[in-house]
Design a protein around this motif. Structure first.
Motif, mmCIF file in Angstrom:
data_model
loop_
_atom_site.group_PDB
_atom_site.id
_atom_site.type_symbol
_atom_site.label_atom_id
_atom_site.label_comp_id
_atom_site.label_asym_id
_atom_site.label_seq_id
_atom_site.Cartn_x
_atom_site.Cartn_y
_atom_site.Cartn_z
ATOM 1 N N LEU A 67 37.811 26.482 41.256
ATOM 2 C CA LEU A 67 37.590 27.880 40.878
ATOM 3 C C LEU A 67 38.894 28.646 40.657
ATOM 4 C CD1 LEU A 67 34.529 28.754 43.139
ATOM 5 C CD2 LEU A 67 34.576 28.022 40.754
ATOM 6 N N GLY A 68 40.024 27.969 40.751
ATOM 7 C CA GLY A 68 41.285 28.579 40.361
ATOM 8 C C GLY A 68 41.695 29.787 41.176
ATOM 9 N N GLY A 69 41.285 29.829 42.432
ATOM 10 C CA GLY A 69 41.667 30.943 43.309
ATOM 11 C C GLY A 69 40.832 32.187 43.137
ATOM 12 N N ALA A 70 39.746 32.119 42.398
ATOM 13 C CA ALA A 70 38.905 33.298 42.156
ATOM 14 C C ALA A 70 38.175 33.715 43.431
ATOM 15 C CB ALA A 70 37.893 32.999 41.061
ATOM 16 N N LEU A 71 37.727 34.959 43.430
ATOM 17 C CA LEU A 71 36.931 35.489 44.534
ATOM 18 C C LEU A 71 35.484 35.031 44.393
ATOM 19 C CD1 LEU A 71 36.603 37.569 46.944
ATOM 20 C CD2 LEU A 71 35.972 39.230 45.176
ATOM 21 N N VAL A 72 34.882 34.629 45.522
ATOM 22 C CA VAL A 72 33.469 34.252 45.542
ATOM 23 C C VAL A 72 32.751 35.113 46.581
ATOM 24 C CG1 VAL A 72 31.799 32.420 46.034
ATOM 25 C CG2 VAL A 72 33.906 31.892 44.782
ATOM 26 N N VAL A 383 31.130 34.346 41.147
ATOM 27 C CA VAL A 383 32.573 34.111 41.059
ATOM 28 C C VAL A 383 33.176 35.235 40.226
ATOM 29 C CG1 VAL A 383 34.363 32.478 40.377
ATOM 30 C CG2 VAL A 383 32.128 31.624 41.159
ATOM 31 N N TRP A 384 34.210 35.880 40.795
ATOM 32 C CA TRP A 384 34.762 37.088 40.190
ATOM 33 C C TRP A 384 36.241 36.921 39.848
ATOM 34 C CZ3 TRP A 384 30.963 40.772 39.685
ATOM 35 C CH2 TRP A 384 29.850 40.661 40.548
ATOM 36 N N ASP A 385 36.665 37.523 38.783
ATOM 37 C CA ASP A 385 38.077 37.569 38.398
ATOM 38 C C ASP A 385 38.757 38.710 39.159
ATOM 39 O OD1 ASP A 385 40.488 37.170 37.106
ATOM 40 O OD2 ASP A 385 39.896 38.235 35.285
ATOM 41 N N LEU A 386 38.765 38.551 40.489
ATOM 42 C CA LEU A 386 39.311 39.557 41.396
ATOM 43 C C LEU A 386 40.064 38.851 42.510
ATOM 44 C CD1 LEU A 386 36.111 41.798 41.763
ATOM 45 C CD2 LEU A 386 38.090 42.280 40.301
ATOM 46 N N ASP A 387 40.975 39.575 43.153
ATOM 47 C CA ASP A 387 41.721 39.002 44.268
ATOM 48 C C ASP A 387 41.088 39.292 45.622
ATOM 49 O OD1 ASP A 387 43.775 37.898 42.668
ATOM 50 O OD2 ASP A 387 44.748 39.869 42.532
ATOM 51 N N HIS A 388 40.422 40.440 45.738
ATOM 52 C CA HIS A 388 39.891 40.864 47.043
ATOM 53 C C HIS A 388 38.534 41.530 46.814
ATOM 54 C CE1 HIS A 388 39.559 43.004 50.894
ATOM 55 N NE2 HIS A 388 40.450 42.148 51.348
ATOM 56 N N PRO A 389 37.592 41.376 47.756
ATOM 57 C CA PRO A 389 36.266 41.979 47.541
ATOM 58 C C PRO A 389 36.266 43.492 47.447
ATOM 59 C CG PRO A 389 36.450 41.023 49.752
ATOM 60 C CD PRO A 389 37.624 40.531 48.970
ATOM 61 N N ASN A 390 37.287 44.175 47.986
ATOM 62 C CA ASN A 390 37.297 45.637 47.857
ATOM 63 C C ASN A 390 37.473 46.083 46.406
ATOM 64 O OD1 ASN A 390 40.085 45.342 47.382
ATOM 65 N ND2 ASN A 390 40.668 46.057 49.425
ATOM 66 N N GLY A 397 33.522 50.083 35.075
ATOM 67 C CA GLY A 397 33.569 50.185 33.627
ATOM 68 C C GLY A 397 33.888 48.875 32.934
ATOM 69 N N HIS A 398 33.917 47.768 33.696
ATOM 70 C CA HIS A 398 34.102 46.455 33.082
ATOM 71 C C HIS A 398 33.342 45.449 33.930
ATOM 72 C CE1 HIS A 398 37.128 44.633 35.970
ATOM 73 N NE2 HIS A 398 37.002 45.861 36.400
ATOM 74 N N ASN A 399 33.235 44.238 33.470
ATOM 75 C CA ASN A 399 32.493 43.202 34.190
ATOM 76 C C ASN A 399 33.417 42.054 34.547
ATOM 77 O OD1 ASN A 399 30.652 41.470 35.290
ATOM 78 N ND2 ASN A 399 29.696 40.899 33.359
ATOM 79 N N PRO A 400 33.848 41.946 35.803
ATOM 80 C CA PRO A 400 34.760 40.867 36.200
ATOM 81 C C PRO A 400 34.057 39.582 36.614
ATOM 82 C CG PRO A 400 34.471 42.368 38.033
ATOM 83 C CD PRO A 400 33.637 42.923 36.892
ATOM 84 N N CYS A 401 32.733 39.497 36.411
ATOM 85 C CA CYS A 401 31.995 38.305 36.833
ATOM 86 C C CYS A 401 32.294 37.139 35.892
ATOM 87 C CB CYS A 401 30.498 38.599 36.857
ATOM 88 S SG CYS A 401 29.519 37.267 37.576
#
Length: 413
Positions: A67-72, A383-390, A397-401
């Motif tokens: 998952l390349g370090g992505a947030l889950v 799975v999200w293109d984010l570093d932290h759940p906060n 205004g965008h979709n990081p999923c």
């Protein structure tokens, strides 16, 4: 029929998801972060979750994903929607902005009745096509489970049609769907001036709908512009005779004591709650009912009275968040946006808001097998293109999923 999570040979499929930052949202406070996380699914369930360094020897899987370090996070749960309806009400939105009152719009044939007319006029296939499109928008932003209420048919025939559309969603999409009968949503036009007779009819429809396997729970709109506590009680009595759980649209526009009434029936949830009293909070705490907050409707109607979040926290009442998607007061199809609004409008913490859209939302549907990342839970995660759940609460205004797994299988976006 082949179940999701099984191979064509009938054996449960197994997959390993590694190189992820996991927000497990386990019991207690905190995100439950695992920095170098691994999740192993077998069939439709999570077999193991934890740090890669602790992965037991021999627990590999033929199907591995980096998952390349992505947030889950756990898959999102939208626990309050009115997803099945015909038409739309953008013109009414424009009329309100030009000064027309809700009452004036209703007298002109608008409001819920306009949606009832459009829903009754739509074919089954047209209803399903529109509902499927709405569900796909929610799914693309991490939703793996959702609730669908009826309430725009307001006749036995049309309520059944709406509930069948909702059931079909769950069969044809990689999505868990819970159905709620909301016959006591508004007074059907053919019952004008005869609200008690309409409630008689609603109570008569319920056993037939339940016998067809269409109802998971029963809801009502207890409000000055809806139904009285006494009428609501009759609907709940009919649900109790069938062993069906109840939930309630309560204290949205005024305090009718609906939350305390619903809590007396062990309600799964009470929803909206801007005018909830201290007595209502205490009753919900005793019953274990979930408080479902709906910031989309609060925003769209430009309400100013906030739900009593501090009192709910202090009493230990679980707080959930949902879109309340409907054509009149919350035409939103983004649960991550509701997470942001729950923080900005209601002052929830980012962790509270994410728990509100996962574990507590699942509890509001009576589901305890999802909402966290833990062994034995359903293998449903986003799975999200984010570093932290906060960041789910912070950015909007965008979709990081990036991708979604439902029932142990990756769902294509």
């Amino acid at each position: 029929m082949q179940e999701r999570g099984e191979t064509t040979s009938g054996r449960a499929s197994c997959a390993l998801w590694r190189n992820a930052r996991l927000a497990t949202l386990g019991a207690g406070a905190g995100w439950g972060l695992v920095e170098r996380g691994v999740l192993v699914s077998e069939g439709g369930s999570i077999a193991w979750v934890g740090d890669e360094a602790a992965l037991p020897a021999g627990l590999g899987a033929p199907d591995e994903h980096d998952l390349g370090g992505a947030l889950v996070t756990p898959g999102l749960v939208d626990c309050h929607t009115h997803l099945v309806y015909g038409g739309q009400r953008a013109t009414e939105f424009e009329m309100r902005l030009q000064g027309a009152s809700y009452e004036a719009i209703a007298r002109a044939g608008g409001g819920i009745r306009s949606t009832v007319a459009a829903t009754r006029a739509a074919s089954d296939e047209a209803l399903f096509a529109a509902t499927r499109k709405r569900a796909a928008a929610l799914m693309a932003q991490g939703v793996t489970t959702l609730e669908v209420k009826s309430g725009y048919g307001l006749s036995l025939h049309d309520e059944a049609r709406c509930l069948r559309v909702a059931r079909r969603l769950g069969r044809e999409l990689p999505l868990s769907v819970r159905t709620t009968f909301l016959g006591a949503h508004a007074l059907a036009p053919e019952f004008d001036g005869r609200a008690d007779e309409f409630i008689d009819a609603v109570c008569e429809w319920l056993p037939a709908l339940h016998a067809q396997g269409l109802v998971d729970a029963v809801d009502a709109f207890c409000e000055t512009v809806g139904f009285t506590p006494a009428q609501t009680r009759r609907v709940f009595d009919a649900a109790r005779l069938l062993g069906l759980p109840v939930k309630l649209h309560a204290e949205q526009l005024s305090d009718q004591g609906g939350a305390a009434l619903a809590a007396a029936y062990g309600a799964l949830s009470c929803d909206h709650l801007e005018h909830l009293s201290e007595e209502g909070v205490a009753a919900m705490a005793r019953a274990g009912s979930v408080a479902v907050l709906l910031p989309g409707a609060f925003y769209f109607l430009r309400e100013t009275k906030l739900p009593p979040v501090a009192a709910l926290r202090a009493a230990g009442v679980p707080i959930a968040i949902a879109t309340d998607h409907n054509p009149g007061t919350s035409p939103c199809l983004s649960l991550p946006l509701m997470i942001n609004m729950a923080c900005t409008l209601f002052r929830l913490t980012p962790e509270e808001a994410l728990r509100g859209a996962t574990v507590n939302a699942a509890r509001a549907l009576g589901l305890h097998d999802r909402g966290t990342l833990a062994a034995g839970q359903r293998a449903e995660f986003a799975v999200w293109d984010l570093d932290h759940p906060n960041e789910l609460a912070y950015a909007f205004g965008h979709n990081p999923c990036l991708r979604v797994v439902a029932g142990g299988e990756e769902r294509m976006r």
